[in-house]
Design a protein around this motif. Structure first.
Motif, PDB file in Angstrom:
ATOM      1  N   LYS A 130       0.817  -1.213   0.000  1.00  0.00           N
ATOM      2  CA  LYS A 130       0.000   0.000   0.000  1.00  0.00           C
ATOM      3  C   LYS A 130       0.852   1.264   0.000  1.00  0.00           C
ATOM      4  O   LYS A 130       0.392   2.316  -0.442  1.00  0.00           O
ATOM      5  CB  LYS A 130      -0.960  -0.004   1.180  1.00  0.00           C
ATOM      6  CG  LYS A 130      -0.339   0.224   2.532  1.00  0.00           C
ATOM      7  CD  LYS A 130      -1.442   0.342   3.584  1.00  0.00           C
ATOM      8  CE  LYS A 130      -0.883   0.711   4.952  1.00  0.00           C
ATOM      9  NZ  LYS A 130      -1.964   0.869   5.945  1.00  0.00           N
ATOM     10  N   ASP A 131       2.122   1.188   0.497  1.00  0.00           N
ATOM     11  CA  ASP A 131       3.008   2.355   0.441  1.00  0.00           C
ATOM     12  C   ASP A 131       3.336   2.707  -1.004  1.00  0.00           C
ATOM     13  O   ASP A 131       3.316   3.880  -1.386  1.00  0.00           O
ATOM     14  CB  ASP A 131       4.290   2.079   1.218  1.00  0.00           C
ATOM     15  CG  ASP A 131       4.038   1.875   2.695  1.00  0.00           C
ATOM     16  OD1 ASP A 131       3.120   2.526   3.227  1.00  0.00           O
ATOM     17  OD2 ASP A 131       4.744   1.061   3.316  1.00  0.00           O
ATOM     18  N   ILE A 132       3.633   1.696  -1.815  1.00  0.00           N
ATOM     19  CA  ILE A 132       3.940   1.931  -3.233  1.00  0.00           C
ATOM     20  C   ILE A 132       2.670   2.333  -3.972  1.00  0.00           C
ATOM     21  O   ILE A 132       2.696   3.214  -4.838  1.00  0.00           O
ATOM     22  CB  ILE A 132       4.563   0.678  -3.864  1.00  0.00           C
ATOM     23  CG1 ILE A 132       5.774   0.208  -3.028  1.00  0.00           C
ATOM     24  CG2 ILE A 132       4.986   0.956  -5.292  1.00  0.00           C
ATOM     25  CD1 ILE A 132       6.851   1.251  -2.868  1.00  0.00           C
ATOM     26  N   ARG A 133       1.564   1.712  -3.589  1.00  0.00           N
ATOM     27  CA  ARG A 133       0.296   2.040  -4.245  1.00  0.00           C
ATOM     28  C   ARG A 133      -0.088   3.497  -3.988  1.00  0.00           C
ATOM     29  O   ARG A 133      -0.556   4.196  -4.890  1.00  0.00           O
ATOM     30  CB  ARG A 133      -0.797   1.101  -3.722  1.00  0.00           C
ATOM     31  CG  ARG A 133      -2.079   1.124  -4.525  1.00  0.00           C
ATOM     32  CD  ARG A 133      -3.032   0.008  -4.122  1.00  0.00           C
ATOM     33  NE  ARG A 133      -3.587   0.221  -2.809  1.00  0.00           N
ATOM     34  CZ  ARG A 133      -3.363  -0.564  -1.759  1.00  0.00           C
ATOM     35  NH1 ARG A 133      -2.578  -1.607  -1.866  1.00  0.00           N
ATOM     36  NH2 ARG A 133      -3.911  -0.289  -0.590  1.00  0.00           N
ATOM     37  N   ALA A 134       0.135   3.981  -2.774  1.00  0.00           N
ATOM     38  CA  ALA A 134      -0.199   5.370  -2.447  1.00  0.00           C
ATOM     39  C   ALA A 134       0.657   6.348  -3.234  1.00  0.00           C
ATOM     40  O   ALA A 134       0.213   7.454  -3.559  1.00  0.00           O
ATOM     41  CB  ALA A 134      -0.023   5.604  -0.946  1.00  0.00           C
ATOM     42  N   ALA A 135       1.891   5.945  -3.548  1.00  0.00           N
ATOM     43  CA  ALA A 135       2.787   6.833  -4.289  1.00  0.00           C
ATOM     44  C   ALA A 135       2.476   6.846  -5.789  1.00  0.00           C
ATOM     45  O   ALA A 135       2.721   7.859  -6.451  1.00  0.00           O
ATOM     46  CB  ALA A 135       4.240   6.403  -4.072  1.00  0.00           C
ATOM     47  N   LEU A 136       1.931   5.750  -6.307  1.00  0.00           N
ATOM     48  CA  LEU A 136       1.702   5.651  -7.757  1.00  0.00           C
ATOM     49  C   LEU A 136       0.272   5.959  -8.172  1.00  0.00           C
ATOM     50  O   LEU A 136       0.041   6.423  -9.294  1.00  0.00           O
ATOM     51  CB  LEU A 136       2.079   4.247  -8.249  1.00  0.00           C
ATOM     52  CG  LEU A 136       3.532   3.812  -8.042  1.00  0.00           C
ATOM     53  CD1 LEU A 136       3.774   2.456  -8.694  1.00  0.00           C
ATOM     54  CD2 LEU A 136       4.494   4.844  -8.624  1.00  0.00           C
TER      55      LEU A 136
END
Length: 511
Positions: free
Chosen positions: A441-447
């Motif tokens: 979810k950290d990468i998802r929030a950034a992309l």
């Protein structure tokens, strides 16, 4: 220095030694009459005079006494007393006096200048005039000393109430004065360019925070302020740390060795260190409600090289080359409340709670300043360990771009020229993931700019999962055991960092 090891291991052939030490430290002493309400009680009940009379008579008389004491003090030790009404470089003045009349220990000279300082002025009140704090130009005394243990230092005293005292010391001078330790060294300005025993120097530097500072500071304050022996008898200062600089110096084998690497370090810091990363380096977690500014400033007009400075409110991290031989990473703490320490906290109801609370400015917290600033320097150096060659090596680029097969399955490569891939690499390398790793979810929030209940959330999560698998089979990230977190490997930090830096450099050139 565990977190520095990856940087040292990479450049061990060109680094001679590393020493971390306090640089400039400014202590400030406040008397019990520092607040207007406390000063009113002092004038009303201790002096027993009208408030207007103090400003008209006592204030000017006490100020004159402090100046006359400074003149007699300088005459007693055969040193100079000078008054300047305009601009003057005070440190340069003191060094000039030291060159003209060299001494090993004692008073160098006293400088009196006009500066705007907080004092008290009368203002209208409900029943009677009251004191309020105002900045007013006044005479300020600078006593310059060479202390037996602390080296070059100065004591600053304002000549009007509340007679705030300020003491400046330098940790590098303290280490240099430890002659009884038998450390051979060569010092230029506030840096060591040669050290015979870096480990012994580090042990001396670590003792700086443990000195009996209240006793040392109070002793100097009583030398410069005769009122503490008469009218202000019985009062003592509450000493706080007004500013502290803590530097980690890496001595390189030659100027040529540092010059080649330093330009790449500067470029990497400017292109990849985002505000979130700066938060992480300064020991904070990023939060969208953060009330303050996070900035990066680059200064190229300095001798001999350049400096990059990262601000978070009034604390900052900076990196620069010192004398062309040292790489210095330095943390400057002005607002200690941005850091948390484990301590007891007294509440208004009389109870005490132990927990993680904001770090205080009291001089007893100097060891906390040291541990937090050292951790900031180490995190910054750890991030810089990703710097290698200016462009990704051919083999690394081949691994990143070509299709990979594992257990009969094929995994597509990455295109470093695409903006979407660059955003992915930046998200994976984000500084706030260094300590605990990152989640899907950290990468998802950034992309993806998705809402908490976005219907596309499941599809986005699956897409990120496939991307992370593509990075995993290439050895660029690894799973943190018994968690759902991932961590960037050393190879991944090097390959992705070099690729992202190259992409951003060419984007900047194209723009």
């Amino acid at each position: 220095m565990k977190t520095v090891c990856s940087f040292l291991a990479k450049f061990t052939s060109i680094i001679s030694w590393v020493v971390s030490c306090f640089d400039r430290v400014i202590f400030k002493g406040h008397l019990p009459i520092s607040r207007p309400s406390e000063f009113e009680k002092f004038v009303d009940y201790v002096l027993g005079i009208r408030r207007a009379d103090f400003l008209e008579t006592f204030g000017s008389e006490w100020s004159k006494r402090l100046v006359e004491h400074a003149q007699r003090f300088a005459q007693k030790y055969g040193r100079i007393y000078e008054y300047y009404s305009g601009e003057v470089d005070k440190d340069a003045w003191a060094k000039g006096q030291r060159r003209e009349k060299p001494i090993a220990e004692g008073l160098i000279g006293i400088l009196c200048v006009m500066e705007a300082c907080l004092t008290f002025k009368l203002a209208g009140g409900k029943d009677r005039p009251c004191f309020v704090s105002r900045k007013v130009p006044q005479r300020v005394l600078y006593y310059y000393f060479i202390d037996r243990e602390l080296g070059l230092m100065h004591v600053r005293l304002q000549t009007w109430a509340p007679f705030t005292c300020q003491v400046y010391v330098n940790g590098h001078d303290y280490v240099a004065r430890q002659k009884n330790k038998g450390i051979a060294f060569e010092q230029v300005d506030n840096a060591f360019v040669a050290l015979a025993d870096a480990a012994a120097a580090q042990r001396c530097a670590d003792r700086f925070a443990k000195l009996p500072w209240p006793k040392i500071l109070e002793r100097y304050a009583r030398q410069v302020n005769p009122l503490l022996h008469d009218e202000l008898k019985g009062m003592s200062h509450y000493w706080v740390i007004d500013q502290a600089e803590y530097a980690t110096d890496l001595r390189f084998a030659s100027q040529h060795a540092l010059a080649g690497l330093f330009l790449r370090l500067l470029e990497f810091a400017l292109l990849t260190f985002s505000p979130k990363k700066i938060f992480c380096y300064l020991g904070r977690k990023w939060h969208e409600r953060f009330d303050g500014e996070v900035q990066t400033h680059y200064k190229s007009v300095r001798e001999p090289g350049a400096c990059v400075k990262h601000f978070m409110k009034h604390n900052w991290l900076k990196m620069y080359d010192k004398l062309g031989l040292l790489l210095r990473v330095e943390t400057v703490i002005n607002q200690p409340g941005e850091f948390k320490v484990l301590r007891d906290c007294d509440h208004r109801d009389g109870t005490t709670t132990t927990g993680w609370f904001a770090m205080c400015k009291g001089v007893g917290n100097l060891h906390h300043y040291q541990s937090h600033a050292l951790a900031c320097n180490q995190r910054y150096l750890e991030a810089l360990a990703a710097v290698d060659d200016p462009t990704p090596a051919y083999d690394d680029l081949k691994t990143l771009t070509e299709r990979q097969r594992q257990k009969g399955r094929s995994y597509a490569g990455f295109n470093p020229a695409r903006e979407e891939e660059a955003r992915l690499f930046a998200a994976v390398l984000a500084g706030d993931h260094i300590a605990q790793g990152f989640r899907n979810k950290d990468i998802r929030a950034a992309l993806y700019a998705e809402l908490p209940r976005d219907p596309e959330r499941r599809r986005h999560s699956a897409a990120i999962g496939r991307i992370l698998k593509r990075l995993h089979v290439r050895g660029l990230i690894m799973k943190v055991s018994r968690t759902r977190r991932w961590r960037v490997t050393d190879q991944g930090r090097r390959v992705l960092g070099d690729t992202l830096r190259t992409y951003r450099r060419y984007q900047a050139q194209a723009a």
